[in-house]
Write a protein that holds these residues in place. Structure first.
Motif, mmCIF file in Angstrom:
data_model
loop_
_atom_site.group_PDB
_atom_site.id
_atom_site.type_symbol
_atom_site.label_atom_id
_atom_site.label_comp_id
_atom_site.label_asym_id
_atom_site.label_seq_id
_atom_site.Cartn_x
_atom_site.Cartn_y
_atom_site.Cartn_z
ATOM 1 N N LEU A 54 49.834 54.023 38.109
ATOM 2 C CA LEU A 54 49.312 52.703 38.479
ATOM 3 C C LEU A 54 48.199 52.272 37.535
ATOM 4 N N HIS A 55 47.512 53.228 36.959
ATOM 5 C CA HIS A 55 46.478 52.908 35.973
ATOM 6 C C HIS A 55 47.095 52.131 34.804
ATOM 7 N N GLY A 56 48.247 52.557 34.348
ATOM 8 C CA GLY A 56 48.937 51.859 33.262
ATOM 9 C C GLY A 56 49.342 50.448 33.662
ATOM 10 N N LEU A 57 49.800 50.283 34.887
ATOM 11 C CA LEU A 57 50.161 48.955 35.382
ATOM 12 C C LEU A 57 48.936 48.047 35.411
ATOM 13 N N LEU A 58 47.824 48.567 35.905
ATOM 14 C CA LEU A 58 46.598 47.766 35.956
ATOM 15 C C LEU A 58 46.106 47.400 34.558
ATOM 16 N N GLN A 59 46.246 48.310 33.610
ATOM 17 C CA GLN A 59 45.887 47.996 32.217
ATOM 18 C C GLN A 59 46.759 46.874 31.672
ATOM 19 N N MET A 60 48.054 46.915 31.982
ATOM 20 C CA MET A 60 48.969 45.870 31.525
ATOM 21 C C MET A 60 48.582 44.515 32.114
ATOM 22 N N ILE A 61 48.265 44.500 33.397
ATOM 23 C CA ILE A 61 47.860 43.254 34.050
ATOM 24 C C ILE A 61 46.572 42.718 33.427
ATOM 25 N N GLU A 62 45.622 43.587 33.186
ATOM 26 C CA GLU A 62 44.356 43.162 32.562
ATOM 27 C C GLU A 62 44.606 42.588 31.173
ATOM 28 N N TYR A 63 45.538 43.166 30.432
ATOM 29 C CA TYR A 63 45.864 42.674 29.087
ATOM 30 C C TYR A 63 46.500 41.274 29.173
ATOM 31 N N LEU A 64 47.413 41.095 30.126
ATOM 32 C CA LEU A 64 48.116 39.812 30.244
ATOM 33 C C LEU A 64 47.262 38.716 30.870
ATOM 34 N N ALA A 65 46.376 39.098 31.768
ATOM 35 C CA ALA A 65 45.548 38.122 32.488
ATOM 36 C C ALA A 65 44.123 38.660 32.589
ATOM 37 N N PRO A 66 43.409 38.692 31.469
ATOM 38 C CA PRO A 66 42.059 39.270 31.503
ATOM 39 C C PRO A 66 41.132 38.502 32.434
ATOM 40 N N VAL A 67 40.254 39.242 33.044
ATOM 41 C CA VAL A 67 39.248 38.631 33.919
ATOM 42 C C VAL A 67 38.204 38.005 33.017
ATOM 43 N N ARG A 68 37.918 36.761 33.270
ATOM 44 C CA ARG A 68 36.921 36.047 32.459
ATOM 45 C C ARG A 68 35.594 36.032 33.208
ATOM 46 N N SER A 69 34.562 36.440 32.530
ATOM 47 C CA SER A 69 33.248 36.388 33.180
ATOM 48 C C SER A 69 32.667 34.986 33.038
ATOM 49 N N LEU A 70 31.863 34.620 34.003
ATOM 50 C CA LEU A 70 31.281 33.269 34.019
ATOM 51 C C LEU A 70 30.060 33.184 33.159
#
Length: 70
Positions: A54-70
């Motif tokens: 699941l760590h790999g899945l979460l890394q993939m999601i972060e790569y595709l839709a990075p969290v943007r800080s305000l």
């Protein structure tokens, strides 16, 4: 999803003005070749095999839709 599968949902998202640009990850246990062929037809962005880390899945999601800080 009794009336829809992930490919139907992806197709609907790509046809929607609201969700057309949302990244889609196929997380499936189906045969990889089948998923990739059908997924490319409906513009799925990435593919991840069920049973993998699941760590790999979460890394993939972060790569595709990075969290943007305000």
């Amino acid at each position: 999803m009794p009336n829809f599968d992930g490919f139907s949902v992806a197709r609907a998202m790509r046809g929607s003005t609201r969700f057309a640009r949302v990244p889609i990850v196929a997380h499936s246990s189906l045969a990889e070749a089948e998923i990739m062929e059908r997924g490319l037809e409906v513009e799925i962005d990435a593919f991840y095999r069920k049973g993998e880390s699941l760590h790999g899945l979460l890394q993939m999601i972060e790569y595709l839709a990075p969290v943007r800080s305000l």
